[in-house]
Design a protein around this motif. Structure first.
Motif, PDB file in Angstrom:
ATOM      1  N   PHE A  95      -4.111  23.787  37.967  1.00  0.00           N
ATOM      2  CA  PHE A  95      -5.005  24.236  36.918  1.00  0.00           C
ATOM      3  C   PHE A  95      -4.631  23.706  35.524  1.00  0.00           C
ATOM      4  CE2 PHE A  95      -7.443  27.848  34.878  1.00  0.00           C
ATOM      5  CZ  PHE A  95      -8.665  27.415  35.377  1.00  0.00           C
ATOM      6  N   GLU A 213      -0.635  15.868  26.545  1.00  0.00           N
ATOM      7  CA  GLU A 213      -1.501  16.549  25.571  1.00  0.00           C
ATOM      8  C   GLU A 213      -0.850  16.669  24.188  1.00  0.00           C
ATOM      9  OE1 GLU A 213      -2.168  20.758  25.904  1.00  0.00           O
ATOM     10  OE2 GLU A 213      -0.339  21.099  27.035  1.00  0.00           O
ATOM     11  N   HIS A 214       0.472  16.470  24.130  1.00  0.00           N
ATOM     12  CA  HIS A 214       1.167  16.590  22.849  1.00  0.00           C
ATOM     13  C   HIS A 214       1.231  15.264  22.085  1.00  0.00           C
ATOM     14  CE1 HIS A 214       2.121  20.626  23.959  1.00  0.00           C
ATOM     15  NE2 HIS A 214       2.821  20.246  25.005  1.00  0.00           N
ATOM     16  N   GLY A 229      -1.900  14.468  20.152  1.00  0.00           N
ATOM     17  CA  GLY A 229      -2.824  14.349  21.271  1.00  0.00           C
ATOM     18  C   GLY A 229      -4.227  14.645  20.764  1.00  0.00           C
ATOM     19  N   PRO A 231      -7.540  16.541  20.837  1.00  0.00           N
ATOM     20  CA  PRO A 231      -7.829  17.863  21.401  1.00  0.00           C
ATOM     21  C   PRO A 231      -9.075  17.872  22.278  1.00  0.00           C
ATOM     22  CG  PRO A 231      -8.490  17.766  19.090  1.00  0.00           C
ATOM     23  CD  PRO A 231      -7.830  16.457  19.396  1.00  0.00           C
ATOM     24  N   LEU A 232      -8.857  17.789  23.565  1.00  0.00           N
ATOM     25  CA  LEU A 232      -9.968  17.753  24.517  1.00  0.00           C
ATOM     26  C   LEU A 232     -10.158  19.105  25.176  1.00  0.00           C
ATOM     27  CD1 LEU A 232      -9.397  14.436  26.445  1.00  0.00           C
ATOM     28  CD2 LEU A 232     -11.453  15.038  25.160  1.00  0.00           C
ATOM     29  N   GLU A 233     -11.365  19.610  25.108  1.00  0.00           N
ATOM     30  CA  GLU A 233     -11.626  20.854  25.824  1.00  0.00           C
ATOM     31  C   GLU A 233     -12.077  20.583  27.257  1.00  0.00           C
ATOM     32  OE1 GLU A 233     -13.438  24.326  23.933  1.00  0.00           O
ATOM     33  OE2 GLU A 233     -13.423  23.130  22.099  1.00  0.00           O
ATOM     34  N   GLU A 234     -12.664  19.421  27.463  1.00  0.00           N
ATOM     35  CA  GLU A 234     -13.154  19.117  28.807  1.00  0.00           C
ATOM     36  C   GLU A 234     -12.377  17.931  29.357  1.00  0.00           C
ATOM     37  OE1 GLU A 234     -16.778  19.939  30.041  1.00  0.00           O
ATOM     38  OE2 GLU A 234     -16.790  21.662  28.691  1.00  0.00           O
ATOM     39  N   LEU A 235     -11.332  18.275  30.073  1.00  0.00           N
ATOM     40  CA  LEU A 235     -10.459  17.255  30.596  1.00  0.00           C
ATOM     41  C   LEU A 235     -10.603  17.339  32.114  1.00  0.00           C
ATOM     42  CD1 LEU A 235      -6.865  16.951  29.197  1.00  0.00           C
ATOM     43  CD2 LEU A 235      -7.341  16.630  31.604  1.00  0.00           C
TER      44      LEU A 235
ATOM     45  N   PRO B 190      -6.202  27.800  30.578  1.00  0.00           N
ATOM     46  CA  PRO B 190      -5.096  26.842  30.535  1.00  0.00           C
ATOM     47  C   PRO B 190      -5.256  25.757  29.470  1.00  0.00           C
ATOM     48  CG  PRO B 190      -6.476  26.434  32.447  1.00  0.00           C
ATOM     49  CD  PRO B 190      -7.003  27.684  31.804  1.00  0.00           C
ATOM     50  N   ASN B 191      -6.490  25.429  29.124  1.00  0.00           N
ATOM     51  CA  ASN B 191      -6.698  24.397  28.100  1.00  0.00           C
ATOM     52  C   ASN B 191      -6.439  24.991  26.720  1.00  0.00           C
ATOM     53  OD1 ASN B 191      -8.424  22.998  25.968  1.00  0.00           O
ATOM     54  ND2 ASN B 191      -8.530  21.532  27.647  1.00  0.00           N
ATOM     55  N   ILE B 193      -6.891  24.008  23.661  1.00  0.00           N
ATOM     56  CA  ILE B 193      -7.937  23.936  22.628  1.00  0.00           C
ATOM     57  C   ILE B 193      -9.008  25.001  22.914  1.00  0.00           C
ATOM     58  CG2 ILE B 193      -9.527  22.400  21.424  1.00  0.00           C
ATOM     59  CD1 ILE B 193      -6.493  21.575  21.496  1.00  0.00           C
ATOM     60  N   ALA B 194      -9.378  25.101  24.172  1.00  0.00           N
ATOM     61  CA  ALA B 194     -10.354  26.127  24.553  1.00  0.00           C
ATOM     62  C   ALA B 194      -9.779  27.515  24.305  1.00  0.00           C
ATOM     63  CB  ALA B 194     -10.732  25.950  26.025  1.00  0.00           C
ATOM     64  N   LYS B 211       3.920  24.957  18.926  1.00  0.00           N
ATOM     65  CA  LYS B 211       4.279  24.279  20.176  1.00  0.00           C
ATOM     66  C   LYS B 211       5.730  23.813  20.181  1.00  0.00           C
ATOM     67  CE  LYS B 211       1.061  21.119  20.073  1.00  0.00           C
ATOM     68  NZ  LYS B 211       0.271  19.997  20.644  1.00  0.00           N
ATOM     69  N   HIS B 214       6.936  20.171  19.788  1.00  0.00           N
ATOM     70  CA  HIS B 214       5.717  19.359  19.689  1.00  0.00           C
ATOM     71  C   HIS B 214       4.891  19.692  18.448  1.00  0.00           C
ATOM     72  CE1 HIS B 214       6.658  17.817  23.583  1.00  0.00           C
ATOM     73  NE2 HIS B 214       6.602  19.009  24.141  1.00  0.00           N
ATOM     74  N   TYR B 224      -9.816  20.943  12.607  1.00  0.00           N
ATOM     75  CA  TYR B 224      -8.698  20.874  13.547  1.00  0.00           C
ATOM     76  C   TYR B 224      -7.604  20.064  12.867  1.00  0.00           C
ATOM     77  CZ  TYR B 224      -5.955  19.893  17.730  1.00  0.00           C
ATOM     78  OH  TYR B 224      -4.928  19.794  18.633  1.00  0.00           O
ATOM     79  N   ALA B 226      -3.474  18.710  13.355  1.00  0.00           N
ATOM     80  CA  ALA B 226      -2.296  18.591  14.214  1.00  0.00           C
ATOM     81  C   ALA B 226      -1.089  18.254  13.363  1.00  0.00           C
ATOM     82  CB  ALA B 226      -2.519  17.509  15.264  1.00  0.00           C
TER      83      ALA B 226
END
Lengths: 311, 311
Positions: A95, A213-214, A229, A231-235, B190-191, B193-194, B211, B214, B224, B226
């Motif tokens: 997951f 992701e970092h 990284g 920032p992707l919500e849909e990976l 788990p994501n 950003i989400a 993080k 990181h 956003y 980082a």
């Protein structure tokens, strides 16, 4: 620099695997889809510079995949065809998508792969040695005349089984790419920055540590650069992210014809951008639909998300 | 802005634990050293703004520690003294310093802690609710008149045992701080950003996800950001890093008297700088020896390590 500008230097020679991958993630599944480090790296690099591919496939390798690579202006003179089946990898991700779990590796024609460079490839100024057996990486290095820049990748498997050869490759390359776990393992050093400095002592002038992701960090004797990284919500599928990153990075450097610190920083961002697209879909699907405009747009998004003023 | 400039707004009220910590890492050990979230946060914030501390200690709390806090110009009118022993925490870190392993927690006087604000504290414009039981965070919120900015921290323990109360705190704060595992756990997502976006839906306009090595990311509805981790080769003890980060962040905002996106970004870097010093030594040792010049120098180092040009 616009992606429409001509490449100033290049081409980029890329050696590595071309494979058929069967991958399952919580977001879907593909069976025998185009994969392999050299595929991802070549297509990513092709956005920036001409690419020459060195790899082997079996007699089952589909014409549509040859055509897809050729359409990206990738020179396939070095893509050997051998009797037998193309290299296959099967795996899945849990997951959190953090680690690939391998369920099967069939080397097939890759078992006897001996990279033999077409004469036309021997003057390649940029070289990316993707993650393959380090003796094969060395053999390719031996066949290229005075490359301007050598970039290598490796993986924990070779660090554990052929460390001496990995060190030999590192001693002959300019930029070493590895992920954080590999850097720690190679150097027996839990602190990532200290591990990076130890890699520099092995030869390369620059080490780029990929942190998923970092983001990534670049360590050289004079400089340190941290890239976030995206920032992707849909990976959907992280397979090939590191190879795409590497291809984008080398391609960008070839396009610029420079490898100074400023250019390296931009190349790392370019690589990150390419990798962020790869993971949006399975296989190379997203890379094949990607436009230079989308690349430029995301690059500028990363500028925006990292900027801050003085104290 | 120089650290010598006067604070434009402030003061910052900080509520949380003041403790005696016994910590062992691969790089050394301390016994019953000054610790606790409010200690780290207060001293970090004191570099930027006047601080008012709300906490409880036992009758064993050493005069030297009272003096050390007072010397940082921290208002101790809200530091209650109760009969009994000061809160104690014991733990250790493995070689990678990534996770604290708790060996003992003695709540002692903290068990019956009911924060009661001195009248002089009730007009505090900036509020940092460090990681304590969320009902205590709410009680402090109830005692402050119209704060200009409320920042809260939490931890997995409260997310698991008092999630409803944690959500109540989040609904009443402007900036939520949490680490990546906590964000994922709170939102069952788990994501990262989400997960961050889901935290925004709980109330705060901004969520800052810490993080560790990181760095940190800030997520708001419009922006956003980082921030990288500062690359430390000599990291002795990560205890208090997150609390220091929070204190530096809130203190910086109070100093600027603004909470727009640009200022928030700089505040996150200021917090990262402070945290990077804390982990260089055990307890608050490094914070107590730190100079404003060192803070400014490291801030500028982080600018240098994140800059890159256009595509």
């Amino acid at each position: 620099m616009s992606l429409n500008n001509a490449c100033k230097d290049g081409p980029v020679l890329i050696v590595g695997s071309v494979a058929y991958d069967s991958v399952r993630t919580p977001f879907g599944e593909v069976r025998e889809a185009l994969g392999g480090a050299a595929s991802y790296a070549s297509v990513a690099a092709s956005f920036f510079a001409p690419v020459r591919l060195v790899a082997v496939v079996g007699d089952d390798f589909a014409e549509q995949h040859v055509a897809a690579l050729a359409q990206r202006n990738i020179d396939l003179a070095g893509l050997q065809r051998a009797p037998g089946k193309t290299f296959r990898w099967s795996g899945y991700y849990e997951f959190d998508l953090a680690h690939a779990h391998t369920t099967a590796t069939e080397l097939n024609v890759f078992q006897d792969f001996r990279p033999s460079l077409p004469d036309s490839y021997r003057d390649s100024p940029y070289l990316f040695l993707a993650n393959i057996e380090p003796t094969l990486q060395l053999s390719v290095l031996d066949q290229v005349r005075r490359p301007k820049l050598v970039v290598c990748d490796t993986m924990n498997y070779w660090i554990e089984s052929a460390k001496e050869k990995v060190l030999e490759v590192l001693a002959r390359c300019d930029i070493a790419l590895m992920n954080d776990a590999e850097a720690r393992e190679l150097c027996g050093e839990p602190n990532l920055i200290a591990a990076g400095r130890k890699v520099l002592n092995c030869g390369p002038g620059v080490v780029v540590i990929k942190k998923g992701e970092h983001g990534a960090v670049m360590i050289s004797h004079e400089s340190y650069f941290a890239a976030p990284g995206y920032p992707l919500e849909e990976l959907k599928d992280p397979t090939g992210a590191g190879d795409t990153f590497a291809g984008g990075l080398v391609g960008y450097l070839a396009r610029c014809g420079q490898t100074d610190d400023e250019t390296l920083r931009r190349a790392i961002i370019a690589g990150s951008v390419m990798a962020s697209f790869t993971v949006e879909d399975f296989s190379l699907n997203r890379l094949f639909s990607l436009t230079p405009e989308e690349v430029a747009e995301r690059y500028h998004e990363i500028i925006a998300m990292t900027r801050f003023g003085g104290l």
